[in-house]
Design a protein around this motif. Structure first.
Motif, short mmCIF file in Angstrom:
data_model
loop_
_atom_site.label_atom_id
_atom_site.label_comp_id
_atom_site.label_asym_id
_atom_site.label_seq_id
_atom_site.Cartn_x
_atom_site.Cartn_y
_atom_site.Cartn_z
N MET A 161 0.82 -1.22 0.00
CA MET A 161 0.00 0.00 0.00
C MET A 161 0.85 1.27 0.00
SD MET A 161 -3.39 -0.30 0.04
CE MET A 161 -4.18 0.97 1.05
N LEU A 162 2.08 1.17 0.45
CA LEU A 162 2.90 2.36 0.64
C LEU A 162 3.29 3.01 -0.68
CD1 LEU A 162 5.39 1.20 3.43
CD2 LEU A 162 3.66 2.99 3.64
N PRO A 163 3.56 4.32 -0.66
CA PRO A 163 4.17 4.96 -1.84
C PRO A 163 5.52 4.32 -2.13
CG PRO A 163 3.40 6.60 -0.25
CD PRO A 163 3.32 5.27 0.43
N GLY A 164 5.76 4.01 -3.38
CA GLY A 164 7.02 3.38 -3.76
C GLY A 164 6.80 2.09 -4.52
N ILE A 165 7.89 1.40 -4.80
CA ILE A 165 7.88 0.20 -5.64
C ILE A 165 8.25 -1.00 -4.76
CG2 ILE A 165 8.97 -0.93 -7.61
CD1 ILE A 165 9.68 2.01 -8.56
N PRO A 166 7.34 -1.95 -4.58
CA PRO A 166 7.65 -3.10 -3.73
C PRO A 166 8.76 -3.96 -4.34
CG PRO A 166 5.28 -2.94 -4.16
CD PRO A 166 5.96 -1.98 -5.09
N ASP A 167 9.68 -4.36 -3.49
CA ASP A 167 10.76 -5.28 -3.89
C ASP A 167 10.55 -6.58 -3.14
OD1 ASP A 167 13.21 -6.30 -4.87
OD2 ASP A 167 14.19 -5.71 -2.99
N ILE A 168 10.40 -7.66 -3.89
CA ILE A 168 10.15 -8.97 -3.30
C ILE A 168 11.45 -9.77 -3.33
CG2 ILE A 168 8.69 -11.03 -3.36
CD1 ILE A 168 7.19 -8.31 -3.03
N TYR A 169 11.94 -10.12 -2.15
CA TYR A 169 13.17 -10.93 -2.08
C TYR A 169 12.83 -12.38 -2.38
CZ TYR A 169 17.67 -12.64 -0.37
OH TYR A 169 18.92 -13.23 -0.27
N ARG A 170 13.66 -13.02 -3.20
CA ARG A 170 13.36 -14.36 -3.68
C ARG A 170 12.98 -15.29 -2.53
NH1 ARG A 170 15.80 -16.77 -0.71
NH2 ARG A 170 17.93 -17.49 -0.62
N GLY A 171 11.83 -15.94 -2.72
CA GLY A 171 11.34 -16.86 -1.70
C GLY A 171 10.33 -16.25 -0.76
N SER A 172 10.30 -14.92 -0.65
CA SER A 172 9.39 -14.30 0.32
C SER A 172 8.00 -14.06 -0.25
CB SER A 172 9.98 -12.99 0.85
OG SER A 172 10.13 -12.05 -0.18
N GLU A 173 7.74 -14.53 -1.48
CA GLU A 173 6.37 -14.52 -1.96
C GLU A 173 5.51 -15.53 -1.21
OE1 GLU A 173 8.73 -16.59 -5.33
OE2 GLU A 173 9.11 -15.32 -3.58
N VAL A 174 6.17 -16.49 -0.56
CA VAL A 174 5.51 -17.40 0.37
C VAL A 174 6.18 -17.20 1.73
CG1 VAL A 174 4.83 -19.07 -1.39
CG2 VAL A 174 7.08 -19.28 -0.30
N ALA A 175 5.82 -18.01 2.71
CA ALA A 175 6.43 -17.89 4.03
C ALA A 175 7.93 -18.14 3.93
CB ALA A 175 5.79 -18.89 4.99
N TYR A 176 8.70 -17.21 4.48
CA TYR A 176 10.16 -17.28 4.32
C TYR A 176 10.82 -16.91 5.64
CZ TYR A 176 14.85 -16.09 2.67
OH TYR A 176 16.21 -16.02 2.51
#
Length: 753
Positions: free
Chosen positions: A622-637
């Motif tokens: 929701m925040l202003p900015g561009i989300p960065d997803i660290y590999r593997g954290s799209e699920v429980a990590y």
């Protein structure tokens, strides 16, 4: 300039090369991500596990697939509609014989074409090479040193000799070189090159020199011109002599391409006016964590920890002690160099003649008092904010000294240098403050002060562990829509879901203390300092999975690293095997105890952590900015600091986890819903007003709003279900997060057309 919708950070090496990275592209498309953000791709030392020890920035590493492999990845990414972002390392290269530029300097000395590329203190004498297991003279006496062609050989070491070096006598040959081989323990205070923090194996580069910049960035510029990359991430910007000038050069070289800087902002610090899109987002992760921690629980835990451990009542007291330790131990060479530079500058001033101890005291006081990474004095420019900061630092530094005249003199040199010697001091002082802050805050005090580890994070302040919804709203109002937002990275001390279990630690202090008491009652706890006990219990909680066969080994490896970073009962240079084995046995006992008879408080903390993990992800998106997803954290990590968080991602395993009900499937589902909203309604996230509030019923309500669209996020941190129609969840188990999108009639009609 085309900005990403969201990025996916992938760690190369350790089984992930360019061809393996290409296999992730369909996964990224399915998630709704727009860019793949790669760790360094340039040739690094043989066997490098991370790629930041670059040996040749003009070549793509053959170990990853070389230029041909990268081009295949680039072609595949373009075909999939995925942009590529590269991680650049301008601050340093490897201080290693596999570095061809360094090898040329070792052979030709200051006459080498590359001599000016490296940040070497030539006026300190020969270039010190602390690569020996014994003093050089002892090895000579043993007959272990000999000439081998045009090199001096010691075992596997073959150091290039200067052209014209004659004879075979090792000592004579050694004395004739521009370098000196010494015992590795001399690295503490004897090195004559600028390092990355206290890592002697990395040597600083002088990218402020346009010729050096051109050599180091030739391949990057080529890739940009060919359209093979669509963004850059700049590593450790604060290590450079003049970050602003460097970024101006980079912007001219690559044109209108997004650039983000790894800059750690502390307190109320804001990003300097640089030609970049923003930071890599550590401050966002810290703010979210503060919002999701409980103030009353944190205070109760702090008070209990202080009472039981006798430790510092506030983190900054522990930090001040850590700074004193680090500057005298790990950064002794940097301290020695600063003293030398101030002495050199003072020699030009006939009215002052300070002793070395007075200089040492003043420099240590200034460094210890410095509250953030650095100032940015350069040329004739000095921002009012930096001037005010250095004046406050001078006042704080002077409090513990008999007289402040030396402090004031050094500060004047930093703010307003009158000659080249003072200008050199200014540059080096600003580089050392960042190294000290990082090593003392993140890598020492953060492993010593342990009431709650969630705040012992990159950019965090454990003395300000919580934030209100109003704080979040005020913070978000200052954030650019173009900056990155991260909650996990290759450098965070804990992964995002591990961190949320530690947020739960503050929500449920009774459960936390029950785990502490249970662990303290184990026979293996005898002799383990209380602060270490608290650290180990939280570490076990952070990544707990009773079914994982490698859990004990991961925790054991982390225990040794954590104790050495804390540098109280063992260290990297002088490890205490008994102390480390005692802590490892304590952790093993905790694991056995929890597996044999799972504690009810552990289950409560894990359950609350899962609720907070979903809240964290929702806020991030929701925040202003561009989300960065660290590999593997799209699920429980769940991971601890490196190397634990740099284990290779397994794409097949990610797909298997995504199908498992609970946190795995819930995170993935929420991510997809929110990324689809970001893709379909870019104006809402780029320009929409941001509002945050905590309702009387405890629900956190966050809104993004434009004249035609509203997106509402409702978060129940205690897990009570949220009623009402939502886009997500759609009958799933995670009822603690609700996402509601509303559009005006005119907006709906326009969308339909």
């Amino acid at each position: 300039m085309e900005l990403p919708v969201a990025t996916y950070r992938l760690q190369l090496r350790e089984g992930i090369d360019f061809d393996a990275a290409a296999e992730f592209l369909p996964h990224l498309v399915d998630l709704g991500l727009s860019h793949l953000y790669l760790s360094p791709i340039f040739t690094a030392t043989p066997g490098s596990t991370h790629g930041y020890d670059i040996t040749d920035p003009t070549c793509i590493d053959p170990a990853l697939g070389g230029r041909a492999g990268f081009d295949r990845l680039s072609d595949a990414a373009q075909a999939a509609g995925i942009g590529l972002i590269l991680d650049l390392v301008p601050n340093h290269t490897a201080f290693d014989l596999s570095n061809p530029w360094l090898a040329d300097v070792l052979r030709h000395g200051r006459g080498s074409r590359f001599a000016a590329h490296f940040d070497i203190d030539w006026d300190e004498g020969p270039l010190v090479l602390p690569w020996l297991e014994q003093p050089f003279e002892a090895l000579v006496q043993e007959g272990a040193v000999r000439r081998d062609g045009d090199t001096l050989r010691i075992g596997d070491l073959r150091i290039p000799l200067a052209p014209g070096s004659e004879g075979d006598d090792p000592e004579t040959l050694h004395e004739a070189q521009i370098w000196r081989l010494v015992h590795w323990q001399r690295e503490r205070d004897g090195v004559t090159h600028r390092r990355f923090f206290n890592v002697t194996g990395l040597i600083g580069m002088r990218v402020e020199d346009p010729a050096v910049f051109a050599d180091m960035h030739a391949l990057v510029v080529e890739l940009a011109e060919q359209g093979r990359i669509q963004g850059l991430r700049i590593d450790h910007i604060d290590g450079l002599a003049d970050p602003s000038a460097y970024l101006d050069l980079l912007r001219l070289a690559v044109g209108e391409m997004p650039i983000w800087v790894e800059k750690i902002l502390t307190g109320d610090e804001t990003l300097a006016d640089w030609p970049v899109q923003g930071t890599t987002g550590y401050e966002a992760g810290v703010m979210i964590a503060r919002l999701l921690c409980d103030a009353d629980g944190a205070e109760r835990l702090r008070a209990q920890w202080v009472d039981r451990s006798g430790g510092a009542p506030i983190f900054h007291e522990a930090l001040a002690n850590a700074k004193g330790d680090v500057i005298r131990r790990d950064l002794a060479a940097e301290l020695r160099r600063l003293i030398s530079l101030v002495r050199l500058a003072c020699d030009r001033i006939v009215s002052v003649d300070p002793g070395d101890e007075a200089l040492r005291e003043a420099i240590i006081a200034l460094l210890t008092a410095f509250p953030r990474y650095r100032t940015y004095f350069a040329g004739d420019t000095a921002s009012p904010g930096d001037r005010a900061l250095i004046e406050r630092v001078a006042d704080d530094a002077a409090e513990g000294l008999r007289a402040r005249d030396i402090v004031d003199l050094i500060v004047r040199m930093i703010v307003d240098p009158q000659n080249d010697d003072e200008a050199t001091l200014r540059v080096r002082f600003q580089q050392v403050t960042g190294a000290l802050q990082a090593k003392a805050h993140e890598d020492t005090a953060g492993f010593r002060w342990t009431p709650w580890l969630i705040a012992c994070e990159v950019g965090g302040d454990p003395d300000v562990p919580t934030a209100s919804a109003g704080d979040l709203e005020a913070w978000a109002a200052q954030q650019p829509a173009s900056g990155l937002i991260l909650t996990s990275s290759h450098d965070t001390k804990r992964s995002e879901d591990a961190r949320m279990r530690l947020a739960a630690w503050t929500h449920l202090p009774d459960a936390a203390l029950a785990l502490i008491d249970r662990a303290a009652a184990l026979p293996e706890a005898r002799g383990i300092p209380v602060n270490v006990q608290w650290y180990m219990v939280q570490s076990a909680l952070a990544i707990w999975d009773e079914d994982e066969p490698d859990l004990g080994e991961r925790l054991s490896e982390h225990a040794a690293k954590a104790l050495r970073e804390a540098d109280e009962i063992t260290s990297w240079t002088h490890p205490d095997a008994d102390a480390e084995q005692g802590a490892q046995a304590f952790l093993a006992a905790i694991v056995a105890d929890w597996r044999g008879n799972p504690p009810a408080p552990l289950a409560r903390l894990i359950e609350r952590g899962a609720i907070l993990s979903l809240a964290q992800l929702a806020i991030k998106l929701m925040l202003p900015g561009i989300p960065d997803i660290y590999r593997g954290s799209e699920v429980a990590y769940f991971a601890l600091t490196d190397p634990d968080n740099r284990r290779a991602a397994d794409l097949d395993q990610l797909h298997r986890l995504a199908a498992i009900p609970g946190l795995n499937a819930d995170k993935l589902g929420l991510l997809k819903v929110m990324l689809r909203l970001r893709h379909d309604h870019p104006g809402l996230f780029a320009d929409g007003a941001f509002h945050a509030d905590r309702r009387q019923d405890g629900i956190i309500e966050i809104r993004r709003r434009t004249a035609t669209e509203t997106l509402t996020l409702l978060l129940s941190l205690d897990g009570e279900p949220i009623e009402g129609g939502t886009l997500w969840p759609d009958g799933g188990a995670a009822k603690s997060v609700a996402v509601v999108f509303e559009a005006s009639a005119g907006s709906r009609e326009a969308a339909a057309e």
